[in-house]
Scaffold this motif. Structure first.
Motif, PDB file in Angstrom:
ATOM      1  N   ARG A  55       0.842  -1.202   0.000  1.00  0.00           N
ATOM      2  CA  ARG A  55       0.000   0.000   0.000  1.00  0.00           C
ATOM      3  C   ARG A  55       0.879   1.254   0.000  1.00  0.00           C
ATOM      4  NH1 ARG A  55      -2.306  -0.386   4.767  1.00  0.00           N
ATOM      5  NH2 ARG A  55      -3.540  -2.161   4.047  1.00  0.00           N
ATOM      6  N   LYS A  56       1.949   1.242   0.790  1.00  0.00           N
ATOM      7  CA  LYS A  56       2.871   2.384   0.817  1.00  0.00           C
ATOM      8  C   LYS A  56       3.512   2.596  -0.554  1.00  0.00           C
ATOM      9  CE  LYS A  56       4.230   1.807   5.685  1.00  0.00           C
ATOM     10  NZ  LYS A  56       5.363   1.491   6.597  1.00  0.00           N
ATOM     11  N   LEU A  57       3.904   1.504  -1.191  1.00  0.00           N
ATOM     12  CA  LEU A  57       4.539   1.598  -2.505  1.00  0.00           C
ATOM     13  C   LEU A  57       3.582   2.145  -3.547  1.00  0.00           C
ATOM     14  CD1 LEU A  57       6.420  -1.821  -2.459  1.00  0.00           C
ATOM     15  CD2 LEU A  57       7.488   0.435  -2.321  1.00  0.00           C
ATOM     16  N   GLN A  58       2.334   1.748  -3.480  1.00  0.00           N
ATOM     17  CA  GLN A  58       1.341   2.212  -4.450  1.00  0.00           C
ATOM     18  C   GLN A  58       1.035   3.694  -4.297  1.00  0.00           C
ATOM     19  OE1 GLN A  58      -1.813  -0.800  -3.818  1.00  0.00           O
ATOM     20  NE2 GLN A  58      -1.613  -1.222  -6.000  1.00  0.00           N
ATOM     21  N   GLU A  59       1.132   4.196  -3.069  1.00  0.00           N
ATOM     22  CA  GLU A  59       0.826   5.603  -2.824  1.00  0.00           C
ATOM     23  C   GLU A  59       1.801   6.534  -3.537  1.00  0.00           C
ATOM     24  OE1 GLU A  59       0.866   5.984   1.379  1.00  0.00           O
ATOM     25  OE2 GLU A  59      -1.101   5.034   1.677  1.00  0.00           O
ATOM     26  N   ALA A  60       2.999   6.055  -3.800  1.00  0.00           N
ATOM     27  CA  ALA A  60       4.012   6.884  -4.471  1.00  0.00           C
ATOM     28  C   ALA A  60       4.587   6.137  -5.668  1.00  0.00           C
ATOM     29  CB  ALA A  60       5.110   7.269  -3.487  1.00  0.00           C
ATOM     30  N   LEU A  73       9.082   3.559   4.489  1.00  0.00           N
ATOM     31  CA  LEU A  73       8.902   2.247   3.862  1.00  0.00           C
ATOM     32  C   LEU A  73       9.422   1.123   4.753  1.00  0.00           C
ATOM     33  CD1 LEU A  73       9.948   2.986   0.153  1.00  0.00           C
ATOM     34  CD2 LEU A  73       7.635   2.770   1.076  1.00  0.00           C
ATOM     35  N   CYS A  74      10.412   1.423   5.573  1.00  0.00           N
ATOM     36  CA  CYS A  74      11.024   0.393   6.418  1.00  0.00           C
ATOM     37  C   CYS A  74      10.201   0.066   7.664  1.00  0.00           C
ATOM     38  CB  CYS A  74      12.416   0.834   6.874  1.00  0.00           C
ATOM     39  SG  CYS A  74      13.670   0.841   5.564  1.00  0.00           S
ATOM     40  N   GLU A  75       9.291   0.933   8.030  1.00  0.00           N
ATOM     41  CA  GLU A  75       8.539   0.744   9.275  1.00  0.00           C
ATOM     42  C   GLU A  75       7.810  -0.595   9.288  1.00  0.00           C
ATOM     43  OE1 GLU A  75       5.921   4.043   9.607  1.00  0.00           O
ATOM     44  OE2 GLU A  75       7.464   5.466  10.226  1.00  0.00           O
ATOM     45  N   SER A  81      18.793  -8.836   8.892  1.00  0.00           N
ATOM     46  CA  SER A  81      19.818  -7.801   8.928  1.00  0.00           C
ATOM     47  C   SER A  81      19.422  -6.764   9.961  1.00  0.00           C
ATOM     48  CB  SER A  81      19.968  -7.134   7.554  1.00  0.00           C
ATOM     49  OG  SER A  81      20.789  -5.976   7.647  1.00  0.00           O
ATOM     50  N   GLY A  82      20.420  -6.190  10.609  1.00  0.00           N
ATOM     51  CA  GLY A  82      20.148  -5.132  11.580  1.00  0.00           C
ATOM     52  C   GLY A  82      19.959  -3.775  10.941  1.00  0.00           C
ATOM     53  N   ASN A  83      20.166  -3.680   9.621  1.00  0.00           N
ATOM     54  CA  ASN A  83      20.002  -2.423   8.906  1.00  0.00           C
ATOM     55  C   ASN A  83      18.650  -2.418   8.187  1.00  0.00           C
ATOM     56  OD1 ASN A  83      22.586  -1.224   9.523  1.00  0.00           O
ATOM     57  ND2 ASN A  83      23.496  -2.746   8.160  1.00  0.00           N
ATOM     58  N   PRO A  84      17.751  -1.516   8.563  1.00  0.00           N
ATOM     59  CA  PRO A  84      16.385  -1.552   8.016  1.00  0.00           C
ATOM     60  C   PRO A  84      16.305  -1.420   6.505  1.00  0.00           C
ATOM     61  CG  PRO A  84      16.788   0.485   9.257  1.00  0.00           C
ATOM     62  CD  PRO A  84      17.918  -0.419   9.542  1.00  0.00           C
ATOM     63  N   VAL A  85      17.171  -0.595   5.899  1.00  0.00           N
ATOM     64  CA  VAL A  85      17.114  -0.440   4.439  1.00  0.00           C
ATOM     65  C   VAL A  85      17.549  -1.731   3.749  1.00  0.00           C
ATOM     66  CG1 VAL A  85      17.960   0.892   2.468  1.00  0.00           C
ATOM     67  CG2 VAL A  85      17.490   2.042   4.622  1.00  0.00           C
ATOM     68  N   ALA A  86      18.448  -2.465   4.371  1.00  0.00           N
ATOM     69  CA  ALA A  86      18.851  -3.762   3.819  1.00  0.00           C
ATOM     70  C   ALA A  86      17.672  -4.723   3.800  1.00  0.00           C
ATOM     71  CB  ALA A  86      20.002  -4.339   4.633  1.00  0.00           C
ATOM     72  N   VAL A  87      16.882  -4.715   4.856  1.00  0.00           N
ATOM     73  CA  VAL A  87      15.693  -5.568   4.910  1.00  0.00           C
ATOM     74  C   VAL A  87      14.676  -5.121   3.865  1.00  0.00           C
ATOM     75  CG1 VAL A  87      13.776  -6.340   6.372  1.00  0.00           C
ATOM     76  CG2 VAL A  87      16.069  -6.060   7.354  1.00  0.00           C
ATOM     77  N   LEU A  88      14.508  -3.813   3.706  1.00  0.00           N
ATOM     78  CA  LEU A  88      13.569  -3.284   2.710  1.00  0.00           C
ATOM     79  C   LEU A  88      13.960  -3.702   1.298  1.00  0.00           C
ATOM     80  CD1 LEU A  88      11.309  -1.367   1.673  1.00  0.00           C
ATOM     81  CD2 LEU A  88      13.023   0.479   1.740  1.00  0.00           C
ATOM     82  N   ASP A 433      29.650   3.161  12.776  1.00  0.00           N
ATOM     83  CA  ASP A 433      28.432   3.837  13.240  1.00  0.00           C
ATOM     84  C   ASP A 433      27.879   4.708  12.117  1.00  0.00           C
ATOM     85  OD1 ASP A 433      26.406   4.872  14.800  1.00  0.00           O
ATOM     86  OD2 ASP A 433      27.699   6.309  15.844  1.00  0.00           O
ATOM     87  N   ILE A 434      26.719   4.330  11.576  1.00  0.00           N
ATOM     88  CA  ILE A 434      26.145   5.034  10.429  1.00  0.00           C
ATOM     89  C   ILE A 434      24.715   5.472  10.703  1.00  0.00           C
ATOM     90  CG2 ILE A 434      27.554   3.830   8.697  1.00  0.00           C
ATOM     91  CD1 ILE A 434      25.009   2.029   8.246  1.00  0.00           C
ATOM     92  N   ASN A 435      24.248   6.419   9.902  1.00  0.00           N
ATOM     93  CA  ASN A 435      22.820   6.707   9.843  1.00  0.00           C
ATOM     94  C   ASN A 435      22.153   5.504   9.165  1.00  0.00           C
ATOM     95  OD1 ASN A 435      20.317   7.544   8.392  1.00  0.00           O
ATOM     96  ND2 ASN A 435      20.749   9.521   9.325  1.00  0.00           N
ATOM     97  N   PRO A 436      21.166   4.872   9.785  1.00  0.00           N
ATOM     98  CA  PRO A 436      20.624   3.620   9.247  1.00  0.00           C
ATOM     99  C   PRO A 436      19.887   3.759   7.920  1.00  0.00           C
ATOM    100  CG  PRO A 436      19.304   4.383  11.099  1.00  0.00           C
ATOM    101  CD  PRO A 436      20.516   5.261  11.043  1.00  0.00           C
ATOM    102  N   TYR A 437      19.593   4.994   7.490  1.00  0.00           N
ATOM    103  CA  TYR A 437      18.824   5.176   6.255  1.00  0.00           C
ATOM    104  C   TYR A 437      19.657   5.778   5.126  1.00  0.00           C
ATOM    105  CZ  TYR A 437      15.169   4.174   9.556  1.00  0.00           C
ATOM    106  OH  TYR A 437      14.422   3.555  10.524  1.00  0.00           O
ATOM    107  N   THR A 438      20.778   6.425   5.467  1.00  0.00           N
ATOM    108  CA  THR A 438      21.653   6.993   4.438  1.00  0.00           C
ATOM    109  C   THR A 438      23.005   6.294   4.357  1.00  0.00           C
ATOM    110  OG1 THR A 438      22.679   8.629   5.917  1.00  0.00           O
ATOM    111  CG2 THR A 438      20.599   9.248   4.836  1.00  0.00           C
ATOM    112  N   PHE A 439      23.371   5.546   5.401  1.00  0.00           N
ATOM    113  CA  PHE A 439      24.651   4.849   5.506  1.00  0.00           C
ATOM    114  C   PHE A 439      25.830   5.823   5.570  1.00  0.00           C
ATOM    115  CE2 PHE A 439      21.745   1.629   4.336  1.00  0.00           C
ATOM    116  CZ  PHE A 439      22.259   0.421   4.770  1.00  0.00           C
TER     117      PHE A 439
END
Length: 509
Positions: A55-60, A73-75, A81-88, A433-439
């Motif tokens: 549903r989130k993907l369809q909205e955009a 999108l990661c929520e 993986s401990g990195n949310p964008v990797a899971v996405l 140590d990174i920002n989990p969404y921008t790396f």
């Protein structure tokens, strides 16, 4: 692509490379793919099995994934993986893979030159990174399709090599060939500089604006010819992997010529006629991970007996074998079974010289043992959990207890970038140590890290770093273009034309 020689770049140079990627393994290759203009959209015919994400993907759906809110999108997503964008990114490429399904990707890739960001990928060898140096006959942990990169199906390049419906794992030779061919098929060669060694990467102050990075090193040409280079970059991406420097025990005799730290050394020894065989003294393998298991299997396959020492209990829940399905990894479960069933008895006295009758002819396990020393006469001294010392004559030792990344080209060897700056960078125990969404590194703007350096050891998940970094850089480029357009409009009036219209997204930042 030739590099600029060190003396040819003035320090006040204003024309820079927007992105330099250090490392040409799957991490660097995947990021180069996204920075070259290949853009992911939701496939209009696809349906993702996760209804909330779909549903989130369809909205955009009119926007590429790289321009959407990755955190949104990661929520709610969960994965290995401990990195949310990797899971996405993994669930977009391989929906419900952990449940055993092989659903098609829900992404559609489009080449959009306006999204191209100039970059260089610097690697020590040909594209593929450490995969070229691995033992070629073993099977990968991941399925072959999980090793593939966006845009090229792994099976299309390895037709006829599928082993079975339930076990589609690959050999390192097949994977390294796939990555090398991938770069050619996707037209990425112009971004790659092979046989390149980075010796330093330091920040250069630029006043109030974000500083540049000066990257220095040399390129090895035919023979022993080394051509030094120096270039400037607005952003540097660390994609070096984490297997450069094997972890050491730090005990007496570890530098003796019969002590090694790579499975490949065992492969060389058993392939040399007469060097190791069924009549040889046992090989000692130290460690309880998959590399240690590979060494055990390699030795047993060549009829070389094995002593296997490791610090943990054989039934420790943290052992990697407990996370592997038996149907996919029968050989590793064979090793694990031996680790539990062929254990050296905890006798109060150990015979230091004569062969012990308690040793199995092929394999003996030593749980909760630590190595104290290696002696010049090829005897190894170990201590068990009960404090008893044991001494065994061996023909070869393989210490396989992990590896550290070699970040010597950064200040403090990159240690200051870790979650715990007092300890060396070490994959899962102390990643960067990174920002989990921008790396992007939290302590260094303009410096990014991906792959094993941030805890993603599997190709399946390190691709998420490419998505996060490409998304971050494209959004920043878009913001800069819009800012420039606004400034030019204010200066020249409503009829002014922004400089970016002639250069598009492919111009320098």
């Amino acid at each position: 692509m030739p590099l600029l020689e060190e003396g040819s770049v003035p320090r006040d140079c204003t024309r820079t490379v927007p992105v330099v990627i250090i490392g040409n393994g799957p991490s660097g290759i995947c990021l180069s793919y996204l920075l070259s203009g290949y853009t992911p959209y939701l496939d209009p015919l696809a349906v993702h099995p996760n209804p909330i994400l779909f549903r989130k993907l369809q909205e955009a759906k009119q926007l590429p994934i790289t321009e959407q809110d990755l955190e949104f999108l990661c929520e709610g997503l969960e994965g290995r993986s401990g990195n949310p964008v990797a899971v996405l990114f993994d669930t977009l490429l391989h929906p419900n893979a952990d449940l055993g399904f092989e659903f098609p990707s829900v992404l559609q890739w489009r080449m959009e030159k306006k999204h191209h960001i100039p970059h260089l990928v610097l690697g020590k060898a040909t594209p593929g990174g450490a995969w070229h140096a691995m033992e070629g006959s073993m099977l990968t942990i991941s399925l072959g399709i999980w090793m593939e990169l966006p845009g090229v199906n792994y099976r299309d390049l390895t037709s006829g090599k599928r082993r079975s419906v339930s076990n589609d794992r690959a050999t390192p030779d097949e994977i390294s060939s796939y990555y090398k061919n991938y770069v050619k098929l996707m037209g990425l060669q112009k971004n790659f500089v092979d046989n390149t060694y980075v010796t330093s990467s330091t920040g250069v102050s630029q006043g109030l604006s974000q500083g540049l990075w000066e990257v220095r090193g040399y390129q090895q040409l035919q023979g022993d010819t080394h051509v030094p280079f120096s270039l400037f970059a607005e952003n540097v991406v660390l994609a070096t992997g984490a297997s450069d420097s094997p972890a050491r025990l730090g005990v007496e005799g570890e530098d003796l010529p019969y002590v090694f730290h790579s499975v490949r050394d065992l492969g060389v020894a058993v392939s040399c006629h007469g060097k190791l065989g069924s009549s040889s003294d046992p090989v000692l393998v130290v460690g309880a991970g998959l590399s240690a298991a590979d060494a055990v299997l390699c030795a047993l396959n060549h009829r070389v007996s094995v002593l296997h020492a490791f610090r943990k209990r054989a039934d420790d829940l943290g052992l990697i074998f407990k996370q592997l399905p038996k149907t996919l990894y029968p050989e590793y479960h064979r090793v694990y079974h031996m680790m539990c069933s062929q254990v050296y008895p905890a006798s109060p006295v150990a015979n230091p010289i004569a062969p012990s009758p308690s040793l199995s002819p092929d394999y003996t396990s030593f749980p909760e043992h630590c190595v104290l020393s290696f002696q010049p006469d090829m005897h190894c001294v170990m201590r068990g959990s009960n404090g008893v010392l044991r001494v065994f004559k061996v023909s070869m030792v393989l210490v396989l207890i992990g590896a550290y990344p070699n970040l010597f080209f950064l200040k403090e060897q990159g240690q200051y970038l870790g979650l715990d700056p007092s300890r060396p960078i070490f994959c899962r125990q102390n990643p960067i140590d990174i920002n989990p969404y921008t790396f992007e590194c939290n302590t260094e703007p303009g410096l990014f890290a991906m792959g094993p350096l941030v805890g993603d050891n599997f190709v399946r998940f390190l691709k998420g770093g490419a998505l996060g970094i490409a998304s971050c850089l494209r959004k920043r480029l878009k913001q800069r273009i819009e800012k420039n357009r606004k400034l030019i409009t204010e200066e020249e009036g409503c009829g002014g034309r922004g400089r970016e219209e002639s250069g598009g997204g492919g111009g320098f930042f």
